[in-house]
Scaffold this active site. Structure first.
Site, PDB file in Angstrom:
ATOM      1  N   SER A 246       0.823  -1.114  -0.083  1.00 41.96           N
ATOM      2  CA  SER A 246      -0.058   0.103   0.048  1.00 41.96           C
ATOM      3  C   SER A 246       0.848   1.266   0.012  1.00 41.96           C
ATOM      4  O   SER A 246       0.702   2.085   0.836  1.00 41.96           O
ATOM      5  CB  SER A 246      -1.129   0.135   1.401  1.00 41.96           C
ATOM      6  OG  SER A 246      -1.785  -1.106   1.056  1.00 41.96           O
TER       7      SER A 246
ATOM      8  N   ASP B  14      -3.042  -1.145  -2.737  1.00 46.04           N
ATOM      9  CA  ASP B  14      -4.279  -1.853  -2.049  1.00 46.04           C
ATOM     10  C   ASP B  14      -5.397  -1.359  -2.839  1.00 46.04           C
ATOM     11  O   ASP B  14      -6.527  -2.269  -2.811  1.00 46.04           O
ATOM     12  CB  ASP B  14      -4.379  -1.078  -0.669  1.00 46.04           C
ATOM     13  CG  ASP B  14      -4.297   0.310  -0.560  1.00 46.04           C
ATOM     14  OD1 ASP B  14      -3.788   0.920  -1.596  1.00 46.04           O
ATOM     15  OD2 ASP B  14      -4.414   0.917   0.414  1.00 46.04           O
TER      16      ASP B  14
ATOM     17  N   ARG C 232       7.837   6.173  -3.234  1.00 47.50           N
ATOM     18  CA  ARG C 232       8.255   6.868  -1.673  1.00 47.50           C
ATOM     19  C   ARG C 232       7.368   6.204  -0.578  1.00 47.50           C
ATOM     20  O   ARG C 232       6.458   5.588  -0.965  1.00 47.50           O
ATOM     21  CB  ARG C 232       7.839   8.381  -1.776  1.00 47.50           C
ATOM     22  CG  ARG C 232       6.410   8.650  -1.768  1.00 47.50           C
ATOM     23  CD  ARG C 232       5.848   9.911  -1.671  1.00 47.50           C
ATOM     24  NE  ARG C 232       4.533  10.230  -1.593  1.00 47.50           N
ATOM     25  CZ  ARG C 232       3.524  10.011  -2.975  1.00 47.50           C
ATOM     26  NH1 ARG C 232       4.325   9.966  -3.868  1.00 47.50           N
ATOM     27  NH2 ARG C 232       2.601  10.325  -2.597  1.00 47.50           N
TER      28      ARG C 232
END
Length: 473
Positions: free
Chosen positions: A175, A203, A190
């Protein structure tokens, strides 16, 4: 009456007059402060206004940014990441598959058996990630995850074993923003959510897969929780930045990373701008900072703080707890917003327990509820505008001739959507207003609980090397 008595009477009258003046002056000051507080609320409400015309502008801007993000990397605030998922589940998948769901301070390992009479049999275990691994090296983090996965695999029961001679297949819900290079590889854009790894399946894509498994009409997924994101099914030939052969299915799932959307049409207030400038990522994730669960309560706190500082809303001194960022969480805001007691007892309790503000009047508590409503309603309506932007991009925002019964389903996940009823209702109302009566009948927004974790296993199934081999022979 003697001179002394007259003098005393005069002094008495003067004292009474002075007291009356003080009372009147206090009332005038109180009235002035209340008026000032109400001016702050009114100005905030005006800044947060989301009339239908503005929502249409936001939706159009979302569509434009989607086109730009699909045309080239870096062409838009929306990353429009290619997921390399070109085969969504159909509901016909069978077998045992594993999934990893890494989305925060915990991760889950799942074992799923497909093709049962009741469709899905699921076993899972949740594991807390040691804090030191969240700020260390990626090797240490993934070694820990692999170890926990190995322990889980060792608990495989007889009814959950895979056929002899085959490998276990696993889907990974990751996620965090990833620029993928294939269905099984990619580069982290990132770290977010408290992770700061030195080196290092989204996700929402998982939610889309989970939704499609049970409903073939699912065309997009939106997560509205602590953060927010969206993914949808795009025509592969409508992705100019796509390199290489088009997939056989002709489709590709796009991970929008829509939290980073920004437009001059977004109704930003001074509180949003200050929240952004005080954040760890100024100028980024502006849309997310207006609509997601991480920030809604914080916006309310910032308005209350200004009222306390400039209008003495909570008395002569500013409550010290009110000065602490993020002390007012969105679940607490939701509880106050949904307070149905005649004297707003829930609001009083929350203010006392969280902010140490007691002795509030009913009139003050009503203002707090009003602020919650302003912030939640704006977030919900802007979320609806974003969904309309997706529908416009793929041509599902209107009813075409011959497609009167063609349903388009948006799979939703996330605690904000699931638990904040007034937010969810305001979002649905806005969708109905934006689409009109005829089109809104064909657009269905529904909760797809635990979509991301289950979705990873389903994607492992729909992209199974054994299934592909069987279909090719």
């Amino acid at each position: 009456m003697g001179k002394v008595a007259v003098a005393a009477a005069v002094v008495g009258v003067a004292a009474v007059s002075a007291a009356v003046v003080l009372v009147v002056r206090h009332r005038m000051q109180s009235s002035g402060k209340w008026a000032k507080a109400m001016d702050i609320v009114k100005e905030f409400e005006e800044k947060c206004a989301t009339p239908i015309a503005k929502l249409r502008q936001v939706a159009d801007a979302m569509t434009v940014e989607m086109h730009a993000g699909l045309a080239s990397d870096g062409g838009s605030k929306l990353k429009m990441l290619i997921s390399y998922v070109d085969n969504l589940p159909t509901g016909d998948e069978t077998g045992v598959f594993y999934a990893l769901d890494l989305g925060g301070t915990n991760f889950r390992v799942l074992r799923v058996k497909l093709g049962e009479v009741d469709n899905v049999k699921k076993e899972f275990e949740e594991v807390s990630i040691p804090p030191e691994l969240m700020i260390g090296k990626s090797d240490d983090l993934f070694d820990f995850i692999a170890g926990e996965l190995a322990k889980f695999v060792a608990t495989e029961g007889e009814d959950m074993q895979i056929p002899a001679g085959t490998q276990r297949e696993l889907g990974f819900t990751f996620s965090f923003p990833v620029k993928q290079s294939s269905i099984a590889g990619g580069t982290l854009v990132r770290w977010t959510k408290g992770f700061n790894i030195e080196d290092a399946v989204n996700d929402t894509v998982g939610t889309l897969a989970g939704g499609r498994y049970t409903d073939p009409d699912v065309i997009a997924a939106v997560i509205l929780g602590t953060g927010t994101n969206a993914a949808y099914v795009e025509r592969a030939n409508a992705i100019p930045k796509w390199q290489g052969l088009l997939p056989k299915s002709g489709e590709m799932v796009i991970n929008m990373e829509w939290g980073n959307f920004r437009s001059s049409h977004l109704p930003l207030s001074e509180y949003d701008e200050n929240l952004d400038s005080d954040s760890l990522n100024p100028g980024e994730q502006i849309y997310e900072k207006m609509i997601s669960g991480m920030y809604l309560g914080e916006i309310v706190r910032r308005v209350l703080l200004k009222m306390a500082e400039e209008a003495e809303f909570f008395g002569d001194t500013v409550p010290s707890k009110l000065e602490k960022p993020f002390i007012l969480r969105t679940p607490d805001m939701s509880a106050m917003h949904h307070d149905s007691t005649a004297d707003l007892r829930v609001v009083a309790t929350k203010l006392k327990d969280i902010l140490e503000i007691s002795n509030t009047s009913l009139k003050m508590r009503k203002v707090v509820v009003e602020l919650c409503d302003i912030v939640a309603t704006r977030g919900a309506r802007l979320s609806a505008a974003g969904i309309l932007g997706i529908l416009k991009k793929i041509g599902r925002d209107t009813v075409k001739e011959g497609e009167e019964n063609h349903k388009s389903v948006i799979a939703m996940d996330g605690g904000l959507f699931e638990h904040y009823t007034k937010f969810r209702n305001a979002m649905q109302t806005a969708m109905d207003e934006l689409l009109g009566e005829e089109a809104s009948r064909n657009i269905i927004i529904k909760l797809s609980n635990d979509g991301s974790g289950l979705g990873a296993a389903l994607l492992a199934a729909s992209h199974s090397q054994y299934r592909e081999y069987a279909e090719s022979t």
